[in-house]
Design an enzyme around this catalytic site. Structure first.
Site, PDB file in Angstrom:
ATOM      1  N   ASP A 575      28.840  17.927  26.812  1.00  0.00           N
ATOM      2  CA  ASP A 575      29.671  17.412  27.742  1.00  0.00           C
ATOM      3  C   ASP A 575      30.934  18.275  27.690  1.00  0.00           C
ATOM      4  O   ASP A 575      31.167  19.327  26.800  1.00  0.00           O
ATOM      5  CB  ASP A 575      30.103  15.815  27.189  1.00  0.00           C
ATOM      6  CG  ASP A 575      30.581  15.253  28.370  1.00  0.00           C
ATOM      7  OD1 ASP A 575      30.680  15.665  29.649  1.00  0.00           O
ATOM      8  OD2 ASP A 575      31.274  13.846  28.065  1.00  0.00           O
ATOM      9  N   GLU A 578      35.710  21.597  31.059  1.00  0.00           N
ATOM     10  CA  GLU A 578      36.382  22.065  31.957  1.00  0.00           C
ATOM     11  C   GLU A 578      37.958  21.868  31.574  1.00  0.00           C
ATOM     12  O   GLU A 578      38.896  21.964  32.619  1.00  0.00           O
ATOM     13  CB  GLU A 578      36.036  20.741  32.984  1.00  0.00           C
ATOM     14  CG  GLU A 578      36.501  19.373  32.752  1.00  0.00           C
ATOM     15  CD  GLU A 578      35.410  18.827  32.051  1.00  0.00           C
ATOM     16  OE1 GLU A 578      35.748  17.492  31.706  1.00  0.00           O
ATOM     17  OE2 GLU A 578      34.347  19.141  31.847  1.00  0.00           O
ATOM     18  N   ASP A 652      31.093  11.751  36.243  1.00  0.00           N
ATOM     19  CA  ASP A 652      31.506  10.292  36.102  1.00  0.00           C
ATOM     20  C   ASP A 652      31.807   9.791  37.226  1.00  0.00           C
ATOM     21  O   ASP A 652      33.052   9.265  37.890  1.00  0.00           O
ATOM     22  CB  ASP A 652      32.780  10.265  34.995  1.00  0.00           C
ATOM     23  CG  ASP A 652      32.378  10.786  33.688  1.00  0.00           C
ATOM     24  OD1 ASP A 652      31.150  10.779  33.184  1.00  0.00           O
ATOM     25  OD2 ASP A 652      33.418  11.016  32.796  1.00  0.00           O
TER      26      ASP A 652
END
Length: 872
Positions: A575, A578, A652
């Site tokens: 995950d 960024e 998401d």
């Protein structure tokens, strides 16, 4: 002077719910001049053996590039009489809040928007021109590219870029006795530039723009009377434009009069008053009014970007991204947390167009592609140079293949992960076993259990969150290894979760290791400006971020992955990636703004290297058995991420039907990323982000969940997620209805596994995505260019028209022009024979509108498998 201002807004509690739009320099126009003594009026030049450049002096002069196989098709060209290289020195302002960034242009100190061409020079293998240029430019060509990979001859275009300031001049027009006075301009600031074109391979041409340092004029001699010596330099004074912070004004001139000057004369009297460097470089070239622009990485709101300014910067996609009222609420609570149409985890400085033109930038500088003008493109790069490639291809699929040939393609996915459902679960060992029993009762084909809470959970101000300490929580998952063994005995893998951040765990009661403290001792965390570990705010707690440029980081983190895999884990979500702060200090010493875009690639590379190294160390059955292969999936990425990442997911999305951040955006992101080299992508079934506030409520309905199941039954991976608020959302295990539909759609997914395996192999060979926008195969069909999320192809043989609106029981399907076969509805067998037409198709829940090519082996096998699985 400082050219970078960074503002932190992590902890601002009340914000403007309607933040201002992201500001950047407006389009910078300029005029092109050329020296007629050194530049001929019309000439063709070879670039390597496969490309050619045409210089033509008509209408002020322009360049055009074509491939020798099709000389009439221009793959890149400049605008007649218009500058194609310009530069500026400007302030940069960055506002940051919890993984969300906005880059703004502040004060502009200098703009050199006009350009001369002094020389177009062919460079052969033994030419030493580049060595001399390296001494004059800010950065040498050889530092930017591997010239050994280039094919000779190369082509070097050089001259000056400069600004102009107004000055009144007096001329006498032939045949008129009275003097004519009007405003003209004279050179104020100038700098040398060099533009290098070189062939990289048979379908790519490299380009590089280098700049010298600007010179500031103090005095100037009177220009000589215009003569033939200077003819061709200044073609149309009326096209000169004054540019300052977006204000443009055209200068007038007497009808029929052309002023003539010389680039050499304008520049030779300049004296250097001070020395500095540009931090903006612009490349401007032509486009057509109806040309469509696709790509730019994973984009969630649009497919065609003509008319827009597209920023290329990795960051959180945002909560809502313009969909209301959730964007309003997100922005109010956390600064710019709502995002906008352009915010994305995985952008790419790459595009292809409906005219079969394609270009991408190399490097990692922040850039903006300005497509707002109908006849031109301007790329604004926050840097001191530009490097990229222009692609030749006769179809969109060729362009994707040529692009991924250079940036890299993913490996073949392990067959186990594309064989059945990947079940996203939380709750601990007993919860997993109970759910497994239910799935067996409903005969659901299951590939893996993905257990993101394997590290344990803790309560924070916003609810339950994971402990970011990458080891199993033996209290939550007691009998961890036995659970893995029992599932593996039924050919079901266990997948986990990790990211490149570490949370302090001194309050965690049952930890064995404190990875945060270990990383501090090893000095492998990103540092702040004071040399201390940079504590990055993330939701309700702060974390340390691994410095992936440190030589010891990769080996240390691979050991963590090794311990996880030793327990029997065969996959994980990698995950984040960024959120590197743009004021961080890295071991490599590189510019953190550029490193920010590179960080997700480095994160993917560490994970990928571990996968390859682990496989190479395996022996016996484990080494040979494809069922034992590892896989990871991630959301953050940049241009070269398809080379390192194995599998991607879209992050998401909201649990909503909306277009910018709901189920529709999941389709748009899937298709835009596919055109940008991300061959394997998918979304969370049902979406992720739920919000349950007094006046703003977003929770996953049963209908949305089942329609998302239908959608993802035709993507690379069929994976569920409980979302950020599991108890508020409808889940696949909620009741008999949801379990029945989950079993049904998992079997639909299984029914085309044979074709999915073919498409996965094709992706590794050609870079073509599994899920495809119709533009990829029907570029001549004008209607196709108006499609975004409405429908898509799986390979070339399956057409999917998902239901993406609440309460709808039918959809409008479009059957493209150019297909040699009819389309057959899989549920009724009805044939649709008319091309270029739309038809309403019934699509009740459980029966998505899906079509196969009539008579194709793929279609017939898919339908047969549906019958065998008792779905049809």
């Amino acid at each position: 002077m400082s050219n970078l201002k960074i503002t932190k807004k992590h902890h601002k509690h009340l914000n403007n719910p309607f933040p201002s739009t992201q500001t950047s320099h407006p389009f910078i126009p300029g005029t092109l001049f050329f020296n007629s003594q050194t530049v001929t009026s019309h000439k063709k030049f070879s670039i390597g053996k496969d490309f050619q450049l045409l210089w033509c002096s008509n209408n002020g002069g322009y360049l055009s590039i074509s491939h020798r196989s099709n000389p009439s098709k221009l793959i890149w060209s400049t605008i007649p009489g218009q500058a194609f290289v310009s530069a500026a020195l400007a302030e940069t302002e960055v506002e940051e809040s919890r993984g969300s960034f906005v880059v703004k242009d502040g004060d502009v100190h200098l703009v050199c928007n006009h350009q001369t061409i002094e020389e177009i020079r062919v460079i052969n293998e033994f030419d030493h021109s580049l060595e001399a240029i390296n001494q004059d430019s800010q950065y040498g060509f050889e530092q930017k590219t591997d010239l050994n990979s280039s094919q000779f001859p190369m082509l070097l275009i050089s001259g000056w870029i400069f600004s102009m300031k107004k000055k009144k001049k007096q001329f006498q027009k032939a045949g008129i006795s009275a003097d004519i006075q009007f405003e003209t301009k004279e050179t104020s600031t100038s700098a040398r530039y060099w533009l290098l074109f070189d062939q990289k391979n048979s379908n790519q041409i490299g380009f590089q723009v280098m700049l010298g340092e600007p010179s500031f004029k103090q005095s100037r001699k009177t220009s000589p009377t215009p003569t033939g010596r200077y003819r061709g330099f200044r073609r149309r004074l009326g096209q000169l434009r004054k540019r300052k912070l977006g204000f443009c004004r055209y200068l007038s001139r007497p009808r029929g009069y052309v002023t003539i000057s010389s680039a050499e004369e304008e520049i030779q009297e300049m004296k250097v008053a001070e020395s500095t460097k540009f931090n903006r470089v612009c490349l401007t070239y032509s486009s057509e009014a109806k040309e469509r622009f696709y790509g730019f990485g994973e984009q969630f709101s649009h497919m065609d970007f003509k008319g827009k300014r597209v920023p290329i910067f990795v960051q959180e996609q945002g909560i809502g991204r313009g969909d209301q009222p959730i964007t309003f609420a997100a922005n109010l609570v956390s600064y710019r947390a709502g995002g906008d149409w352009s915010t994305t985890y995985a952008p790419s400085p790459f595009y292809m167009t409906s005219k079969m033109r394609s270009l991408y930038l190399e490097g990692y500088d922040y850039s903006v592609f300005d497509l707002t003008r109908h006849d031109r493109v301007q790329i604004q790069i926050h840097g001191t140079s530009v490097q990229g490639r222009i692609l030749h291809g006769n179809s969109p699929s060729e362009l994707v293949e040529h692009f991924t040939e250079t940036i890299g393609r993913p490996p073949v996915l392990p067959e186990w992960i594309i064989s059945g459902a990947v079940v996203g679960m939380q709750g601990g060992t007993e919860t997993v076993r109970d759910t497994w029993d239910k799935l067996r009762t409903y005969h659901v084909p299951v590939s893996a259990f993905w257990l993101q809470d394997w590290v344990g959970q803790r309560e924070t101000l916003i609810g339950s969150q994971l402990w970011w300490n990458w080891e199993v929580d033996t209290k939550r998952y007691c009998g961890w290894q036995q659970l893995i063994q029992d599932l593996n005995a039924r050919h079901i893998k266990v997948m986990t979760y990790c990211n490149p951040c570490l949370a302090p765990t001194h309050e965690k009661p049952n930890r064995r290791r404190n990875l945060f403290e270990e990383a501090i001792k090893l000095d492998i965390l990103v540092k702040d400006k004071h040399g201390q570990p940079y504590m990055v705010p993330n939701t309700a707690f702060d974390v340390g971020m691994l410095d992936l440029t440190h030589p010891n980081t990769a080996s240390w983190f691979k050991q963590i992955l090794q311990e996880m895999v030793d327990d029997g884990v065969r996959g994980w979500m990698a995950d984040f990636g960024e959120g590197l702060p743009v004021d961080a200090t890295l071991y490599s010493g590189e510019d953190p703004i550029s490193a920010h875009n590179r960080y997700p690639e480095l994160w993917a590379q560490i994970n990928r290297e571990f996968v390859e190294e682990w496989k190479s160390k395996c022996v016996g059955k484990v080494k040979e058995d494809p069922e034992e292969a590892l896989v990871f999936f991630m959301r953050a990425g940049f241009r070269n991420s398809p080379k390192w990442g194995m599998l991607f997911w879209e992050g998401d999305q909201m649990v909503s039907w909306q277009a910018n951040d709901g189920i529709k955006s999941a389709v748009t992101g899937l298709l835009s990323s596919g055109l940008s080299g991300y061959a394997f992508n998918h979304s969370d079934i049902g979406g992720y982000c739920a919000v349950n506030l007094p006046f703003i409520n977003y929770t996953r309905s049963e209908e949305l969940l089942m329609r998302w199941m239908e959608l993802n039954a035709f993507t690379t991976v069929f994976r569920t997620h409980e979302g950020n608020k599991p108890s508020s959302n409808s889940q696949f295990y909620s009741n008999h209805q949801t379990l029945s539909q989950f079993a049904r759609l998992a079997k639909v997914y299984k029914a085309w596994k044979f074709y999915r395996i073919q498409l996965v192999k094709e992706a590794t060979q050609k870079g073509l995505p599994v899920c495809r926008h119709l533009f990829l195969h029907y570029p001549e069909d004008e209607h196709v260019h108006h499609l975004s999320y409405q429908q898509f192809l799986v390979g070339t043989e399956i057409l999917v028209v998902p239901v993406l609106d609440k309460g709808k029981k039918n959809v409008k399907a479009y059957f493209p022009v150019g297909e040699s076969s009819n389309w057959q509805h899989i549920w009724t067998g009805k044939l649709f024979t008319e091309q270029g037409c739309e038809a309403w198709v019934e699509a009740p829940i459980g029966y998505p509108a899906v079509f196969v090519k009539a008579g194709s082996i793929i279609g017939e096998t898919f339908v047969k498998n549906l019958r065998d699985l008792e779905i049809l």
